[in-house]
Design an enzyme around this catalytic site. Structure first.
Site, PDB file in Angstrom:
ATOM      1  N   HIS A 104       0.859  -1.204   0.000  1.00  0.00           N
ATOM      2  CA  HIS A 104       0.000   0.000   0.000  1.00  0.00           C
ATOM      3  C   HIS A 104       0.888   1.244   0.000  1.00  0.00           C
ATOM      4  CE1 HIS A 104      -4.024   1.821   1.569  1.00  0.00           C
ATOM      5  NE2 HIS A 104      -3.233   2.809   1.185  1.00  0.00           N
ATOM      6  N   GLU A 147     -11.140   3.964   7.954  1.00  0.00           N
ATOM      7  CA  GLU A 147      -9.933   4.755   8.273  1.00  0.00           C
ATOM      8  C   GLU A 147     -10.378   5.791   9.305  1.00  0.00           C
ATOM      9  OE1 GLU A 147      -8.215   6.564   4.803  1.00  0.00           O
ATOM     10  OE2 GLU A 147      -6.393   7.199   5.860  1.00  0.00           O
ATOM     11  N   ASP A 195       1.827   3.605   3.074  1.00  0.00           N
ATOM     12  CA  ASP A 195       0.836   4.549   2.555  1.00  0.00           C
ATOM     13  C   ASP A 195       1.507   5.614   1.675  1.00  0.00           C
ATOM     14  OD1 ASP A 195      -1.847   5.110   2.189  1.00  0.00           O
ATOM     15  OD2 ASP A 195      -2.122   6.165   4.085  1.00  0.00           O
ATOM     16  N   HIS A 224       1.107   4.919  -2.180  1.00  0.00           N
ATOM     17  CA  HIS A 224       0.513   5.797  -3.206  1.00  0.00           C
ATOM     18  C   HIS A 224       1.609   6.504  -3.996  1.00  0.00           C
ATOM     19  CE1 HIS A 224      -3.762   5.730  -1.871  1.00  0.00           C
ATOM     20  NE2 HIS A 224      -3.215   5.383  -0.720  1.00  0.00           N
TER      21      HIS A 224
HETATM   22 ZN    ZN Z   1      -3.914   4.803   1.182  1.00  0.00          ZN
END
Ligand code: ZN
Length: 300
Positions: A7, A181, A259, A9
């Site tokens: 994960h 989240e 992330d 981005h």
């Molecule tokens: Zn994310």
């Protein structure tokens, strides 16, 4: 430790030097204080999501997407990653068609990582359908994601994307969803039952409903834990308060992910180290996370 990152981005993991370089070339002014570019502890999800406007402003052209995808793979190699999946929302890059932007990312990656395409909460289901159609003939695209955050003002919600997710499943494309989240745990149920999600990004509120824990266990859904990111947006108070160890004790599959390496100022070795310091975490639990990350990749 064999690191993985399922994960990460693209638009949150650009190198700071590249961000400055691209902005200079485009004549785009950046905030003088780097802390106005990155996340900070407890900032809230809305403020965090607004940071992507800065990185996206320099990433509109396919060539910039190609460069950053390549650099993220180089960074991953330096970190010692054995498995990497990069995700982004190609429809936000207006310098080319969505197909061209996806192909640019794949050219930058050159087989070194899987690519996940993100639709965003609130977007038309047609966007998701298009992303799946683009993914079908491109084997380097391994998954579909739902990113961003839901809002009461949105016309469309998670369940409106079910048809596109079903189509992804029918074509062997992996399914993950940003859910819970810091929001309702019900999102995890919807993601699994309606979107056939095999993985959940974040899931910080999972323990609020034990029936949903049972569903996650029954379906062997993997949670992509992004602990530093969760602290940044204020979904959890601090690393020690994160439920990752409790999840593992219940038998939930968890992988450690970053992330956004730029926005959260983190890399995989740092994230693994921070999580190993959480008081309830044991070496066996770290080994489980390691195996989950290596085995949890989407295969096509
Ligand atoms: Zn994310």
């Amino acid at each position: 430790m064999k690191y993985s990152d399922l994960h990460r981005h693209l638009d949150g993991s650009i190198r700071m030097g590249t961000l400055v370089d691209l902005a200079d070339n485009l004549g785009i002014g950046l905030p003088e204080d780097p802390q106005e570019i990155t996340f900070f502890k407890g900032m809230g999800l809305e403020a965090a999501l607004s940071r992507f406007a800065i990185t996206l402003s320099v990433l509109q052209q396919p060539a910039a997407v190609r460069r950053v995808a390549d650099e993220i793979c180089q960074d991953a190699q330096r970190e010692g990653l054995h498995v990497l999946e990069i995700r982004f929302a190609p429809q936000l890059h207006k310098g080319g068609s969505v197909e061209e932007v996806v192909d640019s990312a794949l050219e930058g990656i050159q087989g070194r990582a899987g690519l996940i395409l993100c639709g965003l909460y609130g977007e038309s289901p047609a966007v998701f359908e298009q992303l799946v159609e683009i993914a079908i003939p491109r084997k380097g695209v391994v998954g579909l994601d739902l990113a961003g955050a839901p809002s009461p003002s949105h016309k469309f919600g998670m369940l409106d994307y079910a048809d596109a997710y079903h189509n992804a499943r029918d074509h062997g494309i992996g399914r993950t969803v940003h859910a819970s989240e810091g929001r309702s745990v019900e999102e995890i149920r919807w993601a699994i039952e309606s979107l056939h999600a095999q993985r959940i990004g974040h899931g910080t509120t999972l323990l609020e409903d034990h029936q949903i824990v049972d569903l996650v266990l029954e379906k062997e859904v993997l949670i992509e834990a992004n602990v530093t990111s969760n602290v940044d947006i204020g979904a959890v108070e601090c690393h020690a308060e994160h439920p990752i160890a409790k999840w593992l004790k219940l038998g939930v599959k968890v992988a450690i992910c970053t992330d956004n390496t730029l926005l959260s100022q983190v890399d995989a070795p740092t994230e693994y180290e921070r999580i190993s310091q959480i008081p309830e975490m044991t070496p066996d639990m770290m080994s489980l996370c390691e195996a989950n990350g290596l085995n949890g990749r989407f295969l096509r």
